[in-house]
Design a protein around this motif. Structure first.
Motif: not given
Length: 409
Positions: A44-68
């Motif tokens: 429930k912490d993620y209301a949208s795909y954008e939230d998931f990218y912002t709050f899960f993907i970005v903090p947990n992956y390197s910049p290049s991996s996050a971009k992929d």
């Protein structure tokens, strides 16, 4: 976030990918992204795909991996929304252009002050970027409601924002409140707007740490010569078990980080960007040395742990290390009932073990590589003896005996 529609379309999604002429690598990347999304995105912490990218993907992956991952996530978002794959491959409408340029001057100052404050606190740029997204989104919504300065924001506007966006995350609220506090002395109305924000208390369940028998069973598998693990995987799990490194830090280790002459291992933590130096215990050093001498591919790669699939040699990934930990749990027969597993369990186990041995907070903080001793709170809350010491006696309260007659001893 509701992922039921995408989950129901799983078979159609992968059939479309196969028929759409996507490369094998792209299909593998999208499959990996799909699995990560299904595992963590339903929170429930993620209301949208954008939230998931912002709050899960970005903090947990390197910049290049996050971009992929962003590209793969965009494809999944498009398919979830339209039932077809995007043409061209990168869909329009996902993670629109930066909203900073759309903000009025005062709102931009709030964003700038927040970024500056977080940089002074040595937060990582990826973390700042992710959290600033929520702040800009909130400020833009207020601006679209007719506000040109912070003092224009009313309680009704804040309430409508939370209602319309269906926000559940405590982190989103804390980011907005934090940003307003950075500008409170400079910009009028920040404290008032902060009082309009939902007051949600951060709660945390006591961590499900390893019992003594579970720890011994895992240790036995890691150290057994007949455990079926490769020398690489044994070395990795030895580091995780005895040193408590995060999987991202293990994946990022370089050959130069291990000093056999001085018996130490030194590296820069991915989460805090702070250098940490730990003694290289014999059991750890021997496992690493044996892997390097007997199994590690002969190549010029600077990374310590490598993947050799017969076609190319590349550094191991953090997710591969998670999978290795899962294998060890299975071999040990530990937590086969669905309880939490993975690399971080070993990190928590090391911390709680040090606390039980009587190490003080500064010693444990140093070993774990924490920036602040307050990070130990989650481990202290897992110590049953400490929790018992904090319990209050009920002897002075007049309770009837029948209250306890159905309780198990």
């Amino acid at each position: 976030m509701d992922l039921s529609n995408l989950k129901a379309k799983k078979e159609a999604l992968f059939s479309a990918l196969k028929d759409g002429g996507y490369s094998k690598k792209t299909m593998m990347d999208i499959t990996s992204c799909y699995n990560v999304l299904m595992k963590y995105g339903a929170s429930k912490d993620y209301a949208s795909y954008e939230d998931f990218y912002t709050f899960f993907i970005v903090p947990n992956y390197s910049p290049s991996s996050a971009k992929d991952k962003k590209g793969c996530l965009a494809t999944l978002w498009y398919f979830d929304k339209n039932g077809t794959l995007p043409t061209p491959c990168v869909p329009k409408g996902f993670m629109p252009r930066d909203t900073y340029g759309l903000l009025c001057d005062e709102f931009k100052r709030v964003v700038d002050n927040y970024r500056r404050g977080k940089r002074e606190r040595r937060n990582l740029e990826n973390t700042i970027k992710g959290r600033t997204y929520s702040l800009k989104k909130f400020l833009l919504a207020c601006q679209n409601a007719g506000c040109k300065k912070i003092s224009d924001i009313t309680e009704d506007i804040v309430r409508d924002y939370y209602t319309n966006e269906n926000l559940q995350s405590i982190e989103v609220t804390s980011v907005i409140r934090d940003a307003l506090s950075y500008s409170s002395e400079e910009i009028q109305g920040c404290d008032v707007v902060s009082s309009y924000l939902p007051k949600k208390k951060m709660t945390r369940k006591p961590y499900d740490f390893l019992s003594s028998s579970e720890s011994k069973a895992l240790q036995a598998v890691i150290e057994s010569p007949d455990n079926g693990l490769s020398l690489r995987n044994k070395a990795i799990m030895t580091i995780v078990f005895y040193l408590g490194l995060r999987r991202g830090d293990v994946a990022a280790l370089k050959l130069k980080d291990v000093d056999f002459q001085k018996d130490k291992i030194s590296f820069v933590q991915s989460k805090t960007n702070v250098r940490q130096e730990l003694p290289l215990r014999p059991v750890v050093g021997n496992a690493i040395y044996e892997y390097i001498v007997k199994e590690r591919p002969r190549c010029n790669h600077e990374h310590l742990f490598l993947i050799d699939d017969g076609k190319n040699v590349r550094p191991i990934t953090a997710w591969a290390i998670y999978d290795i930990a899962e294998i060890v749990f299975e071999k040990a027969g530990v937590r086969t009932d669905g309880r939490r597993r993975g690399v971080h369990v070993f990190r928590h186990n090391l911390a709680t073990s040090l606390i039980k041995e009587g190490c003080d907070a500064l010693e444990v903080t140093s070993v774990m590589g924490h920036v602040s001793p307050s990070s130990l709170e989650v481990y202290l809350s897992a110590d049953e003896n400490l929790l018992r010491a904090c319990a209050l006696s009920i002897e002075e309260y007049p309770l009837y005996n029948d209250i306890f007659k159905h309780c198990k001893p």
